[in-house]
Design a protein around this motif. Sequence first.
Motif, PDB file in Angstrom:
ATOM      1  N   LEU A   1      -2.034  -7.172   4.368  1.00 41.67           N
ATOM      2  CA  LEU A   1      -0.864  -7.007   3.507  1.00 41.67           C
ATOM      3  C   LEU A   1      -0.999  -7.851   2.248  1.00 41.67           C
TER       4      LEU A   1
ATOM      5  N   CYS B   1       2.065   1.021  -4.168  1.00 43.02           N
ATOM      6  CA  CYS B   1       2.201   0.711  -2.741  1.00 43.02           C
ATOM      7  C   CYS B   1       2.507   1.974  -1.939  1.00 43.02           C
TER       8      CYS B   1
ATOM      9  N   VAL C   1       0.291   3.520   1.025  1.00 42.69           N
ATOM     10  CA  VAL C   1       0.839   3.774   2.359  1.00 42.69           C
ATOM     11  C   VAL C   1       0.530   5.201   2.793  1.00 42.69           C
TER      12      VAL C   1
ATOM     13  N   LEU D   1      -0.637   3.647   6.316  1.00 40.90           N
ATOM     14  CA  LEU D   1      -0.141   2.327   6.698  1.00 40.90           C
ATOM     15  C   LEU D   1       1.307   2.448   7.154  1.00 40.90           C
TER      16      LEU D   1
ATOM     17  N   TRP E   1       6.836   0.107   6.075  1.00 38.83           N
ATOM     18  CA  TRP E   1       7.423  -1.128   5.562  1.00 38.83           C
ATOM     19  C   TRP E   1       6.469  -1.904   4.658  1.00 38.83           C
ATOM     20  N   TRP E   2       5.224  -1.483   4.556  1.00 36.50           N
ATOM     21  CA  TRP E   2       4.289  -2.140   3.644  1.00 36.50           C
ATOM     22  C   TRP E   2       4.670  -1.893   2.183  1.00 36.50           C
TER      23      TRP E   2
ATOM     24  N   GLY F   1       5.820  -4.749  -0.057  1.00 38.58           N
ATOM     25  CA  GLY F   1       4.880  -5.577  -0.803  1.00 38.58           C
ATOM     26  C   GLY F   1       4.983  -5.380  -2.298  1.00 38.58           C
TER      27      GLY F   1
END
Length: 91
Positions: free
Chosen positions: A5, A57, A61, A66, A69-70, A73
């Motif tokens: 992350l 992001c 994802v 991924l 909730w990444w 970032g």
Amino acid sequence: MLTQLLSLVVLVGLTAASLLLCFEKWGWLQAWEVYRPWWLFKRCDFCAGFWLSGLLCAAAVVALRLPWWWVAGALPAAALCRAAAGFSRVS
């Protein structure tokens, strides 16, 4: 997982900073100040870095499958973008 992350945050933040520097050089940010819709806010480099980081992001994802909730970032990536871009103007 935390190092991955952090790696994503650094990569996204520096990529967004590079894009903002390109947009500044090409004059797109000045054009935004002149031709923006009346109901949108004036130029904000942190906001632009956040939205660029959010898009990058979200693309990471989706492309890398991924956890959703990444995308969170994007906020630290925006701060890194603002620091890395080093715009002298304070919004």
